[in-house]
Design a protein around this motif. Structure first.
Motif, PDB file in Angstrom:
ATOM      1  N   ILE A  57      -2.029  -0.934  -3.689  1.00 21.41           N
ATOM      2  CA  ILE A  57      -2.791   0.297  -3.510  1.00 21.41           C
ATOM      3  C   ILE A  57      -1.922   1.472  -3.926  1.00 21.41           C
TER       4      ILE A  57
ATOM      5  N   SER B 205       0.847  -1.185   0.000  1.00 22.31           N
ATOM      6  CA  SER B 205       0.000   0.000   0.000  1.00 22.31           C
ATOM      7  C   SER B 205       0.884   1.237   0.000  1.00 22.31           C
TER       8      SER B 205
ATOM      9  N   ASP C 258      -0.500   4.554  -0.649  1.00 20.81           N
ATOM     10  CA  ASP C 258      -1.418   5.688  -0.704  1.00 20.81           C
ATOM     11  C   ASP C 258      -0.674   6.978  -0.332  1.00 20.81           C
TER      12      ASP C 258
ATOM     13  N   GLN D 206      -2.419  -7.587  -3.955  1.00 18.87           N
ATOM     14  CA  GLN D 206      -3.080  -6.305  -3.734  1.00 18.87           C
ATOM     15  C   GLN D 206      -2.041  -5.196  -3.768  1.00 18.87           C
TER      16      GLN D 206
END
Length: 167
Positions: free
Chosen positions: A156, A130, A132, A154
């Protein structure tokens, strides 16, 4: 089993380092530690532990760490290099992370992008990542470096500078 959560007066953990039998250690919401690094072997051998993410770089073990979250923290280029050397890392959180030079100075996005690429291309075992609002992340070419070892499930990329996902 050791439960010390929410104990803001607790500063020294070195007394725990010789107790190899600890398998559950709870240290969340303790904000005054000065020697977390002294118990990283204990933490790496625990079945379960809690610890505020601000201490994650203190307990980083390049040969054992599988989960690392440096979200909402400022890290240096040396920290980034250490992250890249974590050969077993499967989950990485870098949301709102700021990357500086080793003296805390500002870096250009192109320098950050190059250093991130060098770090991330070595993390072929990542399953979850991730990023972000990670400034300086401009592409995801590091995934191409992984080839057939790619296990990513996954990714992000919210609020980053990534504009092209093609290889």
């Amino acid at each position: 089993y050791v439960q010390l959560e929410s104990n803001n007066e607790l500063k020294h953990l070195k007394y725990l380092k010789d107790i190899a039998s600890i398998k559950y250690l709870y240290l969340a919401s303790c904000s005054s530690f000065v020697d977390v690094g002294k118990i990283k072997d204990i933490l790496n051998n625990c079945y379960q532990f809690t610890l505020d993410s601000v201490y994650n770089l203190d307990i980083l073990d390049e040969s054992k760490t599988t989960f690392l979250d440096v979200s909402n923290q400022t890290i240096t280029l040396s920290n980034l290099e250490s992250i890249g050397n974590c050969s077993k890392l499967r989950k990485l959180g870098m949301d709102n992370t700021v990357i500086t030079d080793n003296l805390g100075g500002t870096l250009t996005n192109s320098v950050i992008s190059e250093k991130l690429e060098n770090c991330l291309k070595k993390l072929s075992k990542l399953v979850y990542a991730s990023f972000d609002n990670l400034k300086g992340l401009e592409d995801v070419n590091f995934i191409n470096e992984w080839g057939e070892t790619n296990q990513l499930r996954q990714l992000i990329l919210l609020n980053t500078d990534v504009t092209d996902l093609s290889p």
